[in-house]
Write a protein that holds these residues in place. Structure first.
Motif, PDB file in Angstrom:
ATOM      1  N   LEU A 686       0.825  -1.208   0.000  1.00  0.00           N
ATOM      2  CA  LEU A 686       0.000   0.000   0.000  1.00  0.00           C
ATOM      3  C   LEU A 686       0.854   1.251   0.000  1.00  0.00           C
ATOM      4  O   LEU A 686       0.561   2.227  -0.703  1.00  0.00           O
ATOM      5  CB  LEU A 686      -0.928  -0.006   1.217  1.00  0.00           C
ATOM      6  N   GLY A 689       2.394   1.849  -3.354  1.00  0.00           N
ATOM      7  CA  GLY A 689       1.456   2.013  -4.454  1.00  0.00           C
ATOM      8  C   GLY A 689       1.448   0.870  -5.437  1.00  0.00           C
ATOM      9  O   GLY A 689       1.057   1.048  -6.600  1.00  0.00           O
ATOM     10  N   VAL A 691      -0.347  -1.899  -5.177  1.00  0.00           N
ATOM     11  CA  VAL A 691      -1.615  -2.646  -5.199  1.00  0.00           C
ATOM     12  C   VAL A 691      -2.365  -2.302  -6.483  1.00  0.00           C
ATOM     13  O   VAL A 691      -2.649  -1.131  -6.744  1.00  0.00           O
ATOM     14  CB  VAL A 691      -2.458  -2.302  -3.954  1.00  0.00           C
ATOM     15  N   ARG A 692      -2.681  -3.281  -7.282  1.00  0.00           N
ATOM     16  CA  ARG A 692      -3.382  -3.067  -8.554  1.00  0.00           C
ATOM     17  C   ARG A 692      -4.683  -3.864  -8.539  1.00  0.00           C
ATOM     18  O   ARG A 692      -4.721  -5.040  -8.914  1.00  0.00           O
ATOM     19  CB  ARG A 692      -2.497  -3.524  -9.735  1.00  0.00           C
ATOM     20  N   ALA A 813      -8.235   1.151  -2.037  1.00  0.00           N
ATOM     21  CA  ALA A 813      -7.740   0.696  -3.338  1.00  0.00           C
ATOM     22  C   ALA A 813      -8.860   0.172  -4.213  1.00  0.00           C
ATOM     23  O   ALA A 813      -8.791   0.288  -5.448  1.00  0.00           O
ATOM     24  CB  ALA A 813      -6.665  -0.369  -3.133  1.00  0.00           C
TER      25      ALA A 813
END
Length: 841
Positions: A686, A689, A691-692, A813
């Motif tokens: 997290l 960045g 996390v997709r 997210a």
């Protein structure tokens, strides 16, 4: 209610404060204070010693002999008994004078006040005179300077105002070499401290600098006392106690020469001050370009002076009044830029200043612009072309038409009536067309009146002198009235323009200070305000120009392609393309450029602050992670290690029950360690960045049961209907969110109280509730629930405090939101809001 400086808080006489100020330890402050006490005692004054520190100096200790000493108040701090000033005992004793050494001393906790100077204030309020000592390095305002000089920062300081308010300040001075000899002879410190002190703090340079600080600080205090005395006794005549040089600047090119000459004069005398003053006219309209004034302000400040702006109707009087108010000794003014023929009629500003300066000397400085005359361009008209055209038509045709109207009435009207009619026409022409059409109308009216209405008619001669005088007065009055009307119109136009400029700049300043505008918005506003084709904010790096912000069509890509270029700072400019702007717009353009510079600086500071916040957060995360790894991760590892050792130890005879217990313990510890590592990995993903999420329509009854699987029967109650609408989410990530929330709820729920998981559909979202009956969380701590490594009173030791932080991050997210609420009847409810499929997340 304002307390009199000679009155205590209860209305009694307030004591007088005497301060012995020294440049360094060992100059003899305490000795001088004790010597003063002996002199007062010999005169019959009731003197006692409240507290004196001898520091083992025999001479100081000998001076205490013969004086009454009030016993100290003994306090214990960290196992050590220390003595402090006993304020109550001194007040009870009620002497006339008390000696209190080391004003900046910090008291032992429990002494009453944190600082000794506060104790001194209590004694002064009780009507007792106090004699005290302090070194210049303990003054609050000089703390940084002393640290820069000596390399030692003083931890004990006293506010400057405490010492400034003293009724008397005695400077105890000693040359550096003499102080070093005193130190070398063992009269200041013990023998083992002498060599280190001589080679560090008590170096000649340090002592010289400290001595100068003490002298300058005391000189400022004496100067303030002198100003107060002159004000109290209404002394307006300057007293040349210190050289103060006032230089009058106009914003013109010659002001730079004047400032530098005044600075050289000020540098000739030690302690001299340089003050620059710029006078604004009382009409409030700018009299000099703001950019020039700002540049001259920077020059004055770089030369060690101060820049002041005053408002005055008369420049000479305003400059002299300012000089008198500052107790100045010299005024520096430049030779007039007016030509000699103009000075025949109007005195120069320098001459006027010299006439009213009185006892203040006036130094007249020549420069390149002296006597050159002002370079005047054609003054732009405040009237529109249409009004000017109509004005000239009225100026020529109006008198002719007026003659045609008045001619049939000749003989029945007095000459004065004819004159008033032509005067009214001249005023009307001035209102419409300005000064020169009105003058032409008045002159033409003069000729027509003479020709048609004054005997002998039809000739430009006048028989009666009074008629000639009437015509001359008519022309003069008409020209004067026209001039006043024209000036009023110009001033009105300038005032409207100034108000519009001020309004535009105020709006820009407010938006910049509030952080509402971006560089693009400010550039667009500049283009809109001045109706330009394009504006670009350009930055130069390594000889190449890049565009930071732009507005309009085909903005310039380099200064060379712009019509007007405004400098923002050393590397940035504003390039303007479009119509040629008048010089009168320059000051507003310069102000816009300044605001752009301020905006860019604010953006830089905000970026630095954000970067610092991120670094601080990362540092806090690293610190917390290290603490967690050192404790929470070691616990399951230790359990695993103990279980494995027990199972593999051949010397232990384990039955099946013991072996099953160890295997179960090993499995629990492994699962716990796995959960901790998963949370750490999720938090890392997290924060970086990485996390997709893959969003797709999903049913909650496919996600929630998996998230609550594995708990004992009755630990979790599930109420999620299959008929609920689909949600748009990443099933795997949302499952982790629900699992972490449920795990947290189960851990905090009392035994026998199940955690309830429900879901309900709203118009555009699904709300999932995880309800527990645990102790809950106070409202003031709810904002910290989702921060990493926050346990908020949880002492179970079964987690790192990452579950809620990971849940909140994963929910964001996938477009969901997690909020904490109180459970009716006690406990905590976690609300997970998930967008419905077909809706914008």
């Amino acid at each position: 209610m304002t307390q009199s400086p000679t009155e205590g808080t209860d209305g009694r006489r307030r004591g007088r404060l005497t301060v012995y100020l020294g440049a360094a330890p060992g100059v003899g402050k305490t000795y001088a204070m004790l010597d003063e006490a002996h002199r007062r005692l010999a005169r019959g004054t009731d003197v006692v010693v409240g507290l004196v520190e001898t520091h083992g100096r025999a001479g100081t200790a000998a001076e205490v002999e013969g004086l009454e000493v009030v016993p100290r108040r003994m306090l214990e701090h960290r196992g050590v008994t220390l003595g402090e000033l006993d304020v109550a005992a001194v007040v009870t004793r009620a002497p006339q004078v008390v000696l209190v050494d080391e004003l900046a001393h910090t008291n032992v906790p429990g002494a009453g006040h944190p600082k000794r100077w506060q104790d001194v204030h209590d004694l002064l309020d009780a009507g007792i005179d106090v004699i005290t000592t302090v070194n210049v390095q303990h003054l609050e305002s000089l703390n940084d300077d002393v640290a820069a000089i000596t390399g030692v920062r003083q931890r004990e300081t006293v506010p400057d105002q405490v010492v400034r308010d003293a009724d008397q300040i005695q400077l105890v001075d000693l040359p550096p070499q003499a102080l070093r000899r005193r130190l070398a002879h063992g009269n200041v410190y013990r023998a083992e401290q002498i060599d280190a002190s001589l080679s560090s703090y008590f170096r000649v340079g340090n002592l010289t600098a400290l001595r100068e600080l003490a002298l300058l600080w005391l000189a400022d205090r004496v100067d303030a006392a002198l100003a107060t005395y002159r004000q109290d006794h209404r002394i307006e005549q300057p007293w040349p106690a210190r050289e103060r040089i006032v230089v009058a600047v106009t914003g013109g090119e010659e002001a730079v020469t004047l400032i530098r000459r005044a600075a050289r004069i000020a540098q000739r005398g030690a302690g001299s001050e340089l003050l620059a003053v710029h006078v604004l006219a009382t009409d409030g309209l700018p009299s000099a370009p703001p950019a020039a004034i700002a540049e001259q302000r920077r020059l004055v400040e770089s030369l060690g002076g101060t820049f002041h702006t005053v408002v005055g109707e008369d420049v000479a009087s305003a400059v002299v009044d300012f000089a008198r108010g500052e107790n100045a000794t010299l005024i520096v003014v430049g030779v007039s830029t007016r030509s000699r023929w103009r000075e025949v009629f109007i005195d120069s500003t320098g001459t006027q200043i010299a006439r009213v300066a009185g006892a203040i000397d006036v130094h007249l400085v020549t420069h390149e612009r002296a006597r050159a005359g002002r370079v005047r361009g054609r003054r732009p008209s405040a009237l529109s072309p249409v009004r000017r055209t109509v004005g000239w038509v009225l100026a020529v045709a109006g008198p002719v038409l007026l003659v045609a109207l008045l001619a049939p009435l000749r003989g029945r009207l007095l000459l004065s009536t004819d004159l008033m009619a032509f005067l009214a026409l001249a005023v009307a022409v001035a209102l419409v067309g300005g000064l020169w059409p009105a003058v032409v109308s008045a002159v033409l009216g003069f000729v027509l009146l003479n020709w048609f209405f004054i005997e002998p008619r039809g000739r430009l001669t006048i028989d009666q002198p009074e008629n000639a005088l009437a015509l001359v007065v008519f022309v003069l009055v008409a020209a004067g009235v026209a001039s006043v009307v024209d000036l009023a119109a110009r001033r009105t136009g300038e005032a409207f323009r100034a108000r519009a400029e001020a309004s535009a700049l105020a709006a820009v300043s407010r938006s910049v200070l509030a952080g509402d505008d971006t560089a693009d918005a400010l550039v667009a506003r500049l283009r809109e305000t001045f109706t330009l084709e394009a504006v670009a904010l350009l930055e130069e790096r390594d000889g190449r120009w890049s565009t930071l912000a732009s507005a309009g069509t085909d903005p310039p890509e380099a200064p060379a392609g712009a019509g007007t270029v405004l400098t923002v700072d050393e590397h940035r400019v504003l390039a303007l393309a479009g119509r040629a702007l008048p010089a009168s717009d320059r000051r507003v353009l310069d102000a816009f450029a300044s605001q752009v510079g301020i905006l860019l600086e604010h953006e830089r500071l905000r970026a630095q602050a954000e970067q610092a916040r991120v670094l601080e957060q990362a540092d806090a995360t690293r610190t917390a992670l290290l603490a967690a790894v050192s404790h929470d991760l070691r616990t399951p590892l230790a359990t695993i290690r103990a279980s494995v050792d027990g199972l593999t130890n051949v010397d232990l005879e384990l039955d099946e029950a013991d072996r099953a217990t160890l295997v179960e313990t090993l499995g629990d510890a492994t699962a716990r360690l796995e959960r901790l590592i998963d949370n750490l990995l999720d938090l890392s993903r997290l924060q970086t960045g990485s996390v997709r999420p893959v969003l797709r329509p999903t049913s909650l009854d496919e996600i929630v049961p998996l998230a609550v699987d594995g708990y004992a029967p009755g630990a979790v109650t599930l109420d999620v209907r299959e008929s609920l609408p689909l949600v748009l989410t990443d099933p795997g990530l949302l499952e982790r969110v629900v699992a972490n929330l449920v795990q947290n709820a189960v851990r905090h729920s009392p035994a026998g109280e199940p955690v309830t998981v429900t879901a309900a559909a709203l118009s555009d979202r699904i709300v999932l509730r995880v309800v527990d009956a645990g102790p809950g969380v106070p409202d003031d701590l709810k904002d910290h629930l989702f921060e990493p490594f926050q346990r908020l009173g949880d002492t179970s030791g079964t987690g790192l405090g990452l579950g809620l932080a990971v849940a909140s991050g994963l929910a964001s997210a996938v477009g969901a939101e997690v909020v904490a609420e109180d459970t009716p009847g006690g406990g905590l409810t976690m609300l997970v809001t998930v967008p419905r499929a077909g809706r914008t997340p």
